[in-house]
Structures are given as structure tokens and as C-alpha cells.
Design an enzyme around this catalytic site. Sequence first.
Site, PDB file in Angstrom:
ATOM      1  N   ASP A  64      26.962  29.428  31.791  1.00 44.81           N
ATOM      2  CA  ASP A  64      27.128  27.986  31.980  1.00 44.81           C
ATOM      3  C   ASP A  64      27.099  27.371  30.582  1.00 44.81           C
ATOM      4  OD1 ASP A  64      26.866  25.272  32.336  1.00 44.81           O
ATOM      5  OD2 ASP A  64      25.335  25.425  33.917  1.00 44.81           O
TER       6      ASP A  64
ATOM      7  N   SER B 106      42.967  17.467  25.290  1.00 42.04           N
ATOM      8  CA  SER B 106      43.944  17.086  26.315  1.00 42.04           C
ATOM      9  C   SER B 106      44.763  15.939  25.746  1.00 42.04           C
ATOM     10  CB  SER B 106      43.163  16.613  27.551  1.00 42.04           C
ATOM     11  OG  SER B 106      43.984  15.853  28.409  1.00 42.04           O
TER      12      SER B 106
ATOM     13  N   TYR C 180      36.657  12.154  32.283  1.00 43.42           N
ATOM     14  CA  TYR C 180      37.247  13.334  31.635  1.00 43.42           C
ATOM     15  C   TYR C 180      37.742  12.945  30.231  1.00 43.42           C
ATOM     16  CZ  TYR C 180      40.788  17.070  31.024  1.00 43.42           C
ATOM     17  OH  TYR C 180      41.562  18.105  30.546  1.00 43.42           O
TER      18      TYR C 180
ATOM     19  N   LYS D 209      36.591  14.371  26.546  1.00 45.41           N
ATOM     20  CA  LYS D 209      37.560  14.999  25.633  1.00 45.41           C
ATOM     21  C   LYS D 209      37.626  14.223  24.307  1.00 45.41           C
ATOM     22  CE  LYS D 209      39.135  18.493  28.119  1.00 45.41           C
ATOM     23  NZ  LYS D 209      38.706  19.861  27.785  1.00 45.41           N
TER      24      LYS D 209
HETATM   25  N1  LIG Z   1      45.805  22.646  32.852  1.00 46.84           N
HETATM   26  C1  LIG Z   1      46.092  21.570  32.168  1.00 46.84           C
HETATM   27  O1  LIG Z   1      47.131  20.943  32.381  1.00 46.84           O
HETATM   28  C2  LIG Z   1      45.166  21.074  31.099  1.00 46.84           C
HETATM   29  C3  LIG Z   1      45.599  19.991  30.344  1.00 46.84           C
HETATM   30  C4  LIG Z   1      44.784  19.522  29.329  1.00 46.84           C
HETATM   31  C5  LIG Z   1      43.566  20.126  29.074  1.00 46.84           C
HETATM   32  N2  LIG Z   1      43.177  21.180  29.831  1.00 46.84           N
HETATM   33  C6  LIG Z   1      41.878  21.773  29.515  1.00 46.84           C
HETATM   34  O2  LIG Z   1      42.002  23.173  29.403  1.00 46.84           O
HETATM   35  C7  LIG Z   1      40.780  23.797  29.783  1.00 46.84           C
HETATM   36  C8  LIG Z   1      41.056  24.840  30.849  1.00 46.84           C
HETATM   37  O3  LIG Z   1      41.575  24.180  31.998  1.00 46.84           O
HETATM   38  P1  LIG Z   1      42.377  24.936  33.164  1.00 46.84           P
HETATM   39  O4  LIG Z   1      43.509  24.072  33.493  1.00 46.84           O
HETATM   40  O5  LIG Z   1      42.570  26.335  32.812  1.00 46.84           O
HETATM   41  O6  LIG Z   1      41.309  24.776  34.338  1.00 46.84           O
HETATM   42  P2  LIG Z   1      40.689  25.818  35.379  1.00 46.84           P
HETATM   43  O7  LIG Z   1      39.960  24.992  36.360  1.00 46.84           O
HETATM   44  O8  LIG Z   1      41.746  26.760  35.847  1.00 46.84           O
HETATM   45  O9  LIG Z   1      39.664  26.646  34.463  1.00 46.84           O
HETATM   46  C9  LIG Z   1      38.480  26.087  34.007  1.00 46.84           C
HETATM   47  C10 LIG Z   1      37.425  27.168  33.977  1.00 46.84           C
HETATM   48  O10 LIG Z   1      36.200  26.604  33.451  1.00 46.84           O
HETATM   49  C11 LIG Z   1      35.133  27.137  34.206  1.00 46.84           C
HETATM   50  N3  LIG Z   1      33.957  26.273  34.125  1.00 46.84           N
HETATM   51  C12 LIG Z   1      33.746  25.085  34.726  1.00 46.84           C
HETATM   52  N4  LIG Z   1      32.516  24.622  34.438  1.00 46.84           N
HETATM   53  C13 LIG Z   1      31.936  25.528  33.617  1.00 46.84           C
HETATM   54  C14 LIG Z   1      30.673  25.622  32.974  1.00 46.84           C
HETATM   55  N5  LIG Z   1      29.731  24.667  33.129  1.00 46.84           N
HETATM   56  N6  LIG Z   1      30.413  26.710  32.217  1.00 46.84           N
HETATM   57  C15 LIG Z   1      31.336  27.682  32.064  1.00 46.84           C
HETATM   58  N7  LIG Z   1      32.544  27.660  32.660  1.00 46.84           N
HETATM   59  C16 LIG Z   1      32.839  26.590  33.422  1.00 46.84           C
HETATM   60  C17 LIG Z   1      35.666  27.264  35.630  1.00 46.84           C
HETATM   61  O11 LIG Z   1      34.908  28.177  36.398  1.00 46.84           O
HETATM   62  C18 LIG Z   1      37.103  27.726  35.373  1.00 46.84           C
HETATM   63  O12 LIG Z   1      37.212  29.144  35.370  1.00 46.84           O
HETATM   64  C19 LIG Z   1      39.845  22.669  30.229  1.00 46.84           C
HETATM   65  O13 LIG Z   1      39.018  22.284  29.168  1.00 46.84           O
HETATM   66  C20 LIG Z   1      40.818  21.557  30.576  1.00 46.84           C
HETATM   67  O14 LIG Z   1      40.229  20.296  30.480  1.00 46.84           O
HETATM   68  C21 LIG Z   1      43.934  21.660  30.845  1.00 46.84           C
END
Ligand SMILES: NC(=O)c1ccc[n+]([C@@H]2O[C@H](COP(=O)([O-])OP(=O)(O)OC[C@H]3O[C@@H](n4cnc5c(N)ncnc54)[C@H](O)[C@@H]3O)[C@@H](O)[C@H]2O)c1
Length: 252
Positions: A64, A143, A156, A160
Site C-alpha cells: 500500500d 495526468s 484526482y 496530481k
Molecule cells: N489510464 C489513463 O488514461 C490515465 C491517464 C492519466 C493518468 N493515469 C495514471 O496512471 C496511473 C495508472 O493508472 P491505470 O489507468 O493503469 O489504472 P489502474 O486502475 O488500471 O491501475 C492502478 C493500480 O494502482 C493500484 N493501487 C490503487 N491504490 C493503491 C495503493 N494504495 N497502493 C498500491 N497500489 C494501489 C491498483 O490496485 C491498480 O493495480 C495512475 O496514477 C493514474 O492516475 C492514467
Amino acid sequence: MGRLNGKVAIITGAGSGLGRADAEAMAREGAKLVVTDLNEAAVQETAARINKTAPGTAHAMKHDVSNEQQWLAVLAEAKSRFGGLHVLVNNAGVVRIVNPETCTIEDFRFHMTVMAEGTFIGCKHAIPVMAASGGGSIINMCSTATHLGYSVYFAYAAAKGAIRSMSKSIAMYCQERKLNIRCNTVHPGAIETNMVANASKELGFDMSVLRETPFGLGKPEDIGNVVAFLASDESRFVNGAEIMVDNGCIVQ
Ligand SMILES: NC(=O)c1ccc[n+]([C@@H]2O[C@H](COP(=O)([O-])OP(=O)(O)OC[C@H]3O[C@@H](n4cnc5c(N)ncnc54)[C@H](O)[C@@H]3O)[C@@H](O)[C@H]2O)c1
């Protein structure tokens, strides 16, 4: 010869989406990995996928990111198993659909705790380990929400924004002390992951609709490739930067 041969990396939130793609891209380039996630089964699967083609490359840990003791255990594992640390990818993230009026204090703190505090604690404790390993690269996942107004991603975006700002201070801190540690942020646009699928559903549309926007819907490997570059010495003069990976979304 991989671009990351001899490097050791920690990637958080590596059980899914972008974190898993980052891990796979870095493994292909020869890095040794400690992959972590709150979801233990998911991160075990990430490590198994990688170790299938490159045995002994990835070690999975339940973690975590808001827990300081668990961070210390993850860093100790990188040192004892692989001999040090050169790359930290603070990728774990969460999102709730809340606007400035519907957002509760608990919602706000949830985002700040996981993302802003999680990134802060990770950087704080990784810096001395990286410095003792000869330096490295910190990559903090942001992001387009740091640059654009998204009313429904209010908390969020606030978290960020904190990561964006702290990353520049970390870059300057390490530079002033000649630690040979760089710190950059990556700002993805919409990428095809569980996070976007779930958020889209909650907002009443299917994620596939995003493919029809002018900026489209990226693939997780679009981020993984950029993260691998930032992890490598090819990006040695990139520091304190914000790398937009959004197909032009913020310059619209
Ligand atoms: N997918 C997008 O379009 C997008 C766009 C901008 C930013 N992001 C950022 O990219 C990153 C990954 O996002 P994603 O789209 O792969 O999301 P996702 O939900 O597929 O993956 C996020 C992962 O973080 C883990 N997680 C959540 N809380 C946690 C904690 N307290 N400790 C450890 N792990 C934890 C979850 O279990 C999950 O496996 C994030 O920071 C997200 O904000 C994603």
C-alpha cells in the site's frame, strides 16, 4: 544489450494497466524489477508474465503506497534481492468521480493519501538508496488533469497537481546536492485501462467512445515506452520535465 541492463527498478501499481505496461517495457530492456500493488494477486500475475520469458527478472510484493513501513520493506527488498535501486516509478493511482461540491473530505483525503502522500513517501526513502547506488531516475505519474480543468475529477486533479509540483522540487533538491538523480512527470491522456473503463461507465458512456475523439484512446504500451526511455540513460539531460503523452490533447 538492453537499454536498462544493470538497472534495478521499483514500479508501484504494477498489477494493472500502465504499471504493468511500464514493468513489461522495462523488463524487455533488461531491468530487474520489484513490482508492487495493493492487489497482490494482480501483481503476482504481472511478475509471472515477465518471469515466463525472463526468469528471475521480477519480484512481486503486496504494497500500500500510503504505508511508510511497507515502503521501507519494498526498498529493503530491492537492495537485498537486486543490490540497489536506480529507477522508481510512482504509478499507483485511484480516481473517484466527484466535483467540488460533491467531494467529501474523505474523498479528498483518499486521493491525496494514495497519490500525493504515496509519491512523497516513496521519493523520500528512495533518494538515499538511489544515491548510494550511483544515482537514478524517478518517474512520477501525473495526468492531463494537472493542466486542464475536469470538473468531475476534482480531487484526482488536486492530488496530481501536488505530484507535479513536488516532482520539480525533488529534481532541484537532487541536482543541488549532485546526487545524480533525475525526477520527471509523465502526463498521459486517455489510455485504455481499467481505471478509464470504470470511470467512463460511471459517467454513463463506454470507454470505446473515447476512440472517436480527436485525441483517441492510447494503449498502455504508449506510456510504457516513454517510461522506459525516462528510466534509461538516454534521457540523462531530461530533468524536472513534464512529458505529455496525450496525442496533443492539452495543446488543443
Ligand atoms: N489510464 C489513463 O488514461 C490515465 C491517464 C492519466 C493518468 N493515469 C495514471 O496512471 C496511473 C495508472 O493508472 P491505470 O489507468 O493503469 O489504472 P489502474 O486502475 O488500471 O491501475 C492502478 C493500480 O494502482 C493500484 N493501487 C490503487 N491504490 C493503491 C495503493 N494504495 N497502493 C498500491 N497500489 C494501489 C491498483 O490496485 C491498480 O493495480 C495512475 O496514477 C493514474 O492516475 C492514467
